[in-house]
Design a protein around this motif. Structure first.
Motif, PDB file in Angstrom:
ATOM      1  N   ALA A  19       0.831  -1.206   0.000  1.00  0.00           N
ATOM      2  CA  ALA A  19       0.000   0.000   0.000  1.00  0.00           C
ATOM      3  C   ALA A  19       0.866   1.255   0.000  1.00  0.00           C
ATOM      4  N   GLU A  20       1.997   1.232   0.697  1.00  0.00           N
ATOM      5  CA  GLU A  20       2.899   2.390   0.697  1.00  0.00           C
ATOM      6  C   GLU A  20       3.325   2.729  -0.731  1.00  0.00           C
ATOM      7  N   PHE A  21       3.670   1.708  -1.505  1.00  0.00           N
ATOM      8  CA  PHE A  21       4.073   1.939  -2.889  1.00  0.00           C
ATOM      9  C   PHE A  21       2.905   2.469  -3.710  1.00  0.00           C
ATOM     10  N   TRP A  22       1.757   1.785  -3.647  1.00  0.00           N
ATOM     11  CA  TRP A  22       0.644   2.148  -4.520  1.00  0.00           C
ATOM     12  C   TRP A  22       0.015   3.490  -4.160  1.00  0.00           C
ATOM     13  N   ALA A  76       9.015   9.402 -18.171  1.00  0.00           N
ATOM     14  CA  ALA A  76       9.087  10.090 -16.878  1.00  0.00           C
ATOM     15  C   ALA A  76       8.370   9.282 -15.806  1.00  0.00           C
ATOM     16  N   GLU A  77       7.250   8.690 -16.162  1.00  0.00           N
ATOM     17  CA  GLU A  77       6.483   7.915 -15.191  1.00  0.00           C
ATOM     18  C   GLU A  77       7.228   6.641 -14.800  1.00  0.00           C
ATOM     19  N   VAL A  78       7.869   5.994 -15.739  1.00  0.00           N
ATOM     20  CA  VAL A  78       8.672   4.801 -15.415  1.00  0.00           C
ATOM     21  C   VAL A  78       9.790   5.191 -14.451  1.00  0.00           C
ATOM     22  N   ARG A  79      10.473   6.288 -14.713  1.00  0.00           N
ATOM     23  CA  ARG A  79      11.542   6.744 -13.810  1.00  0.00           C
ATOM     24  C   ARG A  79      10.991   7.016 -12.406  1.00  0.00           C
ATOM     25  N   ARG A  80       9.833   7.673 -12.325  1.00  0.00           N
ATOM     26  CA  ARG A  80       9.230   7.986 -11.027  1.00  0.00           C
ATOM     27  C   ARG A  80       8.875   6.709 -10.265  1.00  0.00           C
ATOM     28  N   LEU A  81       8.274   5.748 -10.943  1.00  0.00           N
ATOM     29  CA  LEU A  81       7.867   4.501 -10.288  1.00  0.00           C
ATOM     30  C   LEU A  81       9.080   3.671  -9.865  1.00  0.00           C
ATOM     31  N   VAL A  82      10.108   3.637 -10.683  1.00  0.00           N
ATOM     32  CA  VAL A  82      11.342   2.944 -10.294  1.00  0.00           C
ATOM     33  C   VAL A  82      11.924   3.618  -9.061  1.00  0.00           C
ATOM     34  N   GLY A  83      11.864   4.938  -8.990  1.00  0.00           N
ATOM     35  CA  GLY A  83      12.330   5.669  -7.813  1.00  0.00           C
ATOM     36  C   GLY A  83      11.543   5.325  -6.552  1.00  0.00           C
ATOM     37  N   ALA A  86       9.690   0.345  -7.756  1.00  0.00           N
ATOM     38  CA  ALA A  86       9.276  -0.597  -8.797  1.00  0.00           C
ATOM     39  C   ALA A  86      10.496  -1.099  -9.557  1.00  0.00           C
ATOM     40  N   ALA A  87      10.314  -2.200 -10.247  1.00  0.00           N
ATOM     41  CA  ALA A  87      11.359  -2.735 -11.123  1.00  0.00           C
ATOM     42  C   ALA A  87      10.789  -2.826 -12.529  1.00  0.00           C
ATOM     43  N   GLU A  88      11.494  -2.273 -13.489  1.00  0.00           N
ATOM     44  CA  GLU A  88      11.055  -2.391 -14.878  1.00  0.00           C
ATOM     45  C   GLU A  88      11.520  -3.736 -15.404  1.00  0.00           C
ATOM     46  N   LEU A  89      10.573  -4.603 -15.691  1.00  0.00           N
ATOM     47  CA  LEU A  89      10.896  -5.959 -16.112  1.00  0.00           C
ATOM     48  C   LEU A  89      10.892  -6.122 -17.621  1.00  0.00           C
ATOM     49  N   GLY A  90      10.244  -5.239 -18.322  1.00  0.00           N
ATOM     50  CA  GLY A  90      10.180  -5.350 -19.768  1.00  0.00           C
ATOM     51  C   GLY A  90       9.288  -4.257 -20.333  1.00  0.00           C
TER      52      GLY A  90
END
Length: 97
Positions: A19-22, A76-83, A86-90
């Motif tokens: 929940a903290e992440f989402w 930009a959103e992928v960078r924010r979520l990885v920060g 999150a892990a970008e898997l593909g």
């Protein structure tokens, strides 16, 4: 009145941690925390809520449900979520999307 989607629930080992992440990723608060089940507020734009449910067994095999998200600036959103952890898997794309 037809059928409406109210919530997507994800089985997990640590609902509060997830929940903290989402909450950070979606910009919505926790609506209710029942210990074994955490429910997030729905998005202001409408759409389903996200539920996070503790289950005792570990996941085995492939997830059978996934949720697709969109953003105006995907990179930009992928960078924010990885920060946020999150892990970008593909990367996947479909014609016209």
């Amino acid at each position: 009145m037809g059928l409406e989607m109210g919530m997507i629930t994800v089985d997990c080992a640590e609902p509060q941690r997830l929940a903290e992440f989402w909450t950070a990723a979606l910009g919505v608060p926790v609506a209710a925390d029942y210990g074994e089940f955490v429910m997030l507020e729905g998005p202001a734009s409408g759409g389903p809520r996200l539920g996070l449910q503790r289950v005792p067994e570990p996941r085995t095999g492939k997830n059978r449900v996934h949720v697709d998200f969109g953003a105006d600036d995907r990179e930009a959103e992928v960078r924010r979520l990885v920060g946020l952890g999150a892990a970008e898997l593909g990367r996947h794309s479909a014609p016209g999307l």
